[in-house]
Scaffold this active site. Structure first.
Site, PDB file in Angstrom:
ATOM      1  N   THR A 138       9.393  13.923  -1.691  1.00  0.00           N
ATOM      2  CA  THR A 138      10.521  14.518  -2.405  1.00  0.00           C
ATOM      3  C   THR A 138      10.354  14.315  -3.903  1.00  0.00           C
ATOM      4  OG1 THR A 138      11.844  13.826  -0.526  1.00  0.00           O
ATOM      5  CG2 THR A 138      13.031  14.619  -2.439  1.00  0.00           C
ATOM      6  N   GLU A 188       3.946 -21.783  15.108  1.00  0.00           N
ATOM      7  CA  GLU A 188       3.550 -21.254  13.796  1.00  0.00           C
ATOM      8  C   GLU A 188       2.282 -21.928  13.292  1.00  0.00           C
ATOM      9  OE1 GLU A 188       4.655 -18.595  12.708  1.00  0.00           O
ATOM     10  OE2 GLU A 188       6.383 -18.470  14.048  1.00  0.00           O
TER      11      GLU A 188
HETATM   12  P1  ADP Z   1       9.610  10.933   1.081  1.00  0.00           P
HETATM   13  O1  ADP Z   1      10.233  12.207   0.625  1.00  0.00           O
HETATM   14  O2  ADP Z   1       8.118  11.000   1.168  1.00  0.00           O
HETATM   15  O3  ADP Z   1      10.204  10.322   2.299  1.00  0.00           O
HETATM   16  P2  ADP Z   1      10.768   9.990  -1.333  1.00  0.00           P
HETATM   17  O4  ADP Z   1      10.162  10.926  -2.310  1.00  0.00           O
HETATM   18  O5  ADP Z   1      12.155  10.284  -0.909  1.00  0.00           O
HETATM   19  O6  ADP Z   1       9.855   9.858  -0.064  1.00  0.00           O
HETATM   20  O7  ADP Z   1      10.667   8.527  -1.935  1.00  0.00           O
HETATM   21  C1  ADP Z   1      11.745   7.648  -1.930  1.00  0.00           C
HETATM   22  C2  ADP Z   1      11.728   6.780  -3.163  1.00  0.00           C
HETATM   23  O8  ADP Z   1      10.590   5.923  -3.175  1.00  0.00           O
HETATM   24  C3  ADP Z   1      11.631   7.574  -4.435  1.00  0.00           C
HETATM   25  O9  ADP Z   1      12.878   7.971  -4.885  1.00  0.00           O
HETATM   26  C4  ADP Z   1      10.969   6.604  -5.388  1.00  0.00           C
HETATM   27  O10 ADP Z   1      11.909   5.753  -5.949  1.00  0.00           O
HETATM   28  C5  ADP Z   1      10.101   5.780  -4.473  1.00  0.00           C
HETATM   29  N1  ADP Z   1       8.707   6.252  -4.503  1.00  0.00           N
HETATM   30  C6  ADP Z   1       8.018   6.778  -3.470  1.00  0.00           C
HETATM   31  N2  ADP Z   1       6.766   7.084  -3.836  1.00  0.00           N
HETATM   32  C7  ADP Z   1       6.651   6.777  -5.132  1.00  0.00           C
HETATM   33  C8  ADP Z   1       5.581   6.866  -6.083  1.00  0.00           C
HETATM   34  N3  ADP Z   1       4.385   7.351  -5.763  1.00  0.00           N
HETATM   35  N4  ADP Z   1       5.828   6.458  -7.339  1.00  0.00           N
HETATM   36  C9  ADP Z   1       7.029   5.980  -7.678  1.00  0.00           C
HETATM   37  N5  ADP Z   1       8.061   5.863  -6.839  1.00  0.00           N
HETATM   38  C10 ADP Z   1       7.891   6.236  -5.569  1.00  0.00           C
HETATM   39 ZN    ZN Z   2       4.004 -15.961  16.662  1.00  0.00          ZN
END
Ligand code: ADP
Ligand code: ZN
Length: 630
Positions: free
Chosen positions: A223, A438
């Protein structure tokens, strides 16, 4: 279509108030019509209709008793009628000019007839207008209230609901906010270029990309990347989730798809992002069975993608972690024919992600993000974002002005194991068993050659349900694992159970998770990695989804499948034997460290290694192993 590209983008919601005004006008008109017809019906029933001639006749006959003179009519009673108890007034419509009315009043007065009321002016126009305005306000107010009550824009939710389409004029996200993912960014660069300057492509006659499919595990930033494309190209961003299309009512999904693309066409160039496209785009002939709603929606989607004019600059991005179940029609040329892999980040990628997310956070001097990146192998961007935020929250809780390394490490453990659960009360025996369990893991790892160093052992229960855990930290990013390393991992995993049995002669449920993980690993070694002597270089299983923990299924004969089970069991048995032997030969050390752990509850990897190194300067020998490795 006449929309030009420099028109300011409009929100889909902009149309709503107009719609309501029209509705209010129509509703007011209808209500007024009803009121006025009811009113005149009532009014007419109160009077007996007569004519002006009748009135004049009665006047000449001096038969009038009470008279009201209005600008448009005369209400009167005759003397004979007035005697009766239920007498009705008579009404005759005139429309006399003002002068005549006043003259008539004088004449009647002269006759000695009582004139109750004289209204010469027509005020009704003002009254009607006022009435209209008040009614309009009331109706409009009521409708607004109703709309709000129903959750905002839910009026007409079936069919044309646009409530779930989100549009951002400017996402404000750029590639700088997306760490790593260089290949994905490179593939998307062309789309950005195209959105900037569609003419360059159309001039040559190049067919423009209509869409791209972002494929990767949840939380890897799909996204975010889509938003960044919109941000880089400075175009509006429409987003909707595939699951929003899936509705109970047949036809609703399809109409939502239509609405989405219609709105997008109005503001093009723009990005249309469909998250979880697998929810709507799964194969039509799959085992899920036919569903006409789903088929309609998918057909509509296919139609819209084929239909939109890509020279206008609409690019459709979609995200999924299950590309294998998508309908083949979606992946055909001219649709989502480009697949862009959004991988789990490697060490550098994780480090960059941590840097991106700590940009706006005050960090203490002692923070070493590289260490955190090393510890978080397998974590996705969303996990890391979460980790940083947890650390910041912890720093605030502790009343500090900056986030330090401890905050980050603790939140890393929280993300992995949940928070410490102080109120779980274990009996002394249970605690002893957990400690030995552990240390069993830790000691096997510490004594083995190919293992990852132990960084922490604890017997403080955690909210994840673990009564204790041993944390290992890789020294460097690994892309390949040798069979020796995997065997070591297996021995470490079963080391807990081995210690329990060796010391207490019991098997406990505490090892359940270890056994599951060991079995899964052993199974992969046999069925996917070709690491079993008995089966040789053969993979009886096929990976069905590499984005969901390597889901795989066996596709081999029943006979082979039985042998796979046999092999897995044998592999686990041998590793368990090895572990137990190793611990038996280091029993004194096992006891000593376990007592120490019981007293301290949490010990570091260095403390563990201090025991191992001082007491065991003569190194372990290969004879400790029953199973021989090649
Ligand atoms: P997906 O759509 O693949 O499930 P998202 O784009 O919704 O993942 O990612 C969720 C959050 O994780 C983002 O809003 C961001 O804060 C963080 N994130 C994920 N990938 C990255 C990246 N490559 N760099 C920086 N932040 C990231
Ligand atoms: Zn164990």
């Amino acid at each position: 279509m006449d929309q030009s590209n420099n028109q300011p983008p409009r929100k889909p919601e902009d149309k709503k108030p107009k719609l309501n005004i029209w509705l209010a006008i129509v509703a007011t008109a209808i209500i007024l019509f009803i009121i006025s017809s009811v009113y005149s019906a009532i009014r007419n029933s109160r009077y007996t209709q007569t004519t002006f001639t009748d009135f004049m006749t009665e006047m000449k006959a001096d038969n009038l008793s009470e008279v009201e003179l209005h600008y448009d009519r005369i209400l009167y009673m005759t003397k004979t009628e007035a005697e009766k108890p239920a007498a009705k007034q008579k009404a005759c419509y005139t429309g006399l000019p003002e002068g005549d009315i006043l003259q008539l009043a004088k004449d009647l007065d002269a006759q000695g007839i009582k004139v109750n009321e004289v209204i010469t002016e027509d005020n009704s126009f003002i009254y009607t207008v006022l009435l209209y305005i008040i009614m309009f306000g009331a109706v409009f107010g009521m409708m607004t209230l109703l709309t709000k009550r129903m959750g905002g824009g839910m009026m007409g939710s079936i069919g044309s609901n646009k409530a779930k389409v989100y549009m951002e004029k400017q996402t404000g996200v750029t590639f700088r906010d997306v760490a790593g993912q260089d290949e994905a960014k490179e593939s998307l660069q062309e789309i950005i270029d195209f959105l900037h300057n569609p003419g360059k492509y159309t001039e040559i006659g190049a067919k423009l990309p209509k869409g791209a499919l972002l494929v990767g595990s949840p939380g890897t930033g799909k996204t975010l990347l889509a938003k960044a494309v919109a941000g880089e190209a400075n175009v509006p961003f429409f987003s909707i989730s595939g699951s929003d299309f899936v509705e109970m009512f047949v036809g609703v999904g399809a109409s939502r798809v239509r609405d989405l693309f219609r709105e997008a066409a109005k503001v093009a160039p723009c990005i249309v992002f469909i998250d979880e496209i697998d929810a709507v785009g799964r194969s039509r002939d799959s085992r899920y069975g036919g569903n006409s709603e789903h088929e309609q929606t998918l057909n509509q989607l296919l139609g819209e993608i084929d239909g939109f004019d890509s020279t206008k600059g609409i690019v459709c991005l979609a995200a999924t972690n299950r590309p294998e179940i998508l309908d083949k029609a979606l992946l055909r040329a001219g649709r989502f024919d480009r697949q862009i892999i959004v991988d789990r980040p490697n060490l550098q990628g994780r480090l960059d992600t941590l840097k991106v997310h700590t940009r706006k956070i005050k960090l203490a001097e002692d923070v070493d993000l590289r260490k955190i990146a090393q510890a978080t192998a397998g974590a996705v961007g969303a996990d890391l974002a979460n980790l940083v935020n947890e650390a910041a929250l912890r720093a605030v809780r502790k009343g500090r002005k900056a986030v330090n390394q401890e905050d980050l490490m603790v939140s890393f453990e929280t993300v992995i194991a949940g928070t410490e659960k102080k109120n779980t009360v274990l009996t002394d025996t249970e605690k002893r068993i957990v400690a030995y369990h552990e240390v069993g893991h830790a000691l096997v790892a510490a004594l083995e050659k190919h293992s990852q160093p132990v960084s922490k052992i604890t017997i403080v229960p955690h909210t994840s349900g673990a009564l204790g855990y041993t944390m290992q930290m890789p020294e460097e990013e690994k892309y390949l694992q040798t069979s020796q390393e995997l065997l070591t991992e297996l021995r470490t995993l079963v080391g807990g159970r081995a210690a329990e049995e060796l010391v207490f002669g019991v098997k406990t449920t505490g090892a359940a998770n270890d056994i599951q993980r060991a079995t899964a690993l052993a199974r992969n070694m046999v069925t996917l990695y070709g690491m079993s002597d008995a089966l040789g270089l053969m993979a009886p299983a096929t990976v069905s989804n590499q984005y969901l923990d390597n889901q795989s299924y066996l596709d081999c004969s029943q006979e082979t499948s039985a042998r796979v089970d046999e092999e897995v069991r044998e592999l686990l048995r041998l590793c368990y034997q090895d572990s137990k032997n190793l611990l038996t030969s280091h029993r004194a050390m096992l006891d000593e460290i376990s007592e120490y752990l019981l007293a301290k509850e949490t010990i570091t990897g260095d403390e563990l290694m201090a025991f191992v190194n001082t007491e065991n300067s003569e190194n372990i020998t290969e004879e400790d192993f029953v199973s021989e490795e090649e």
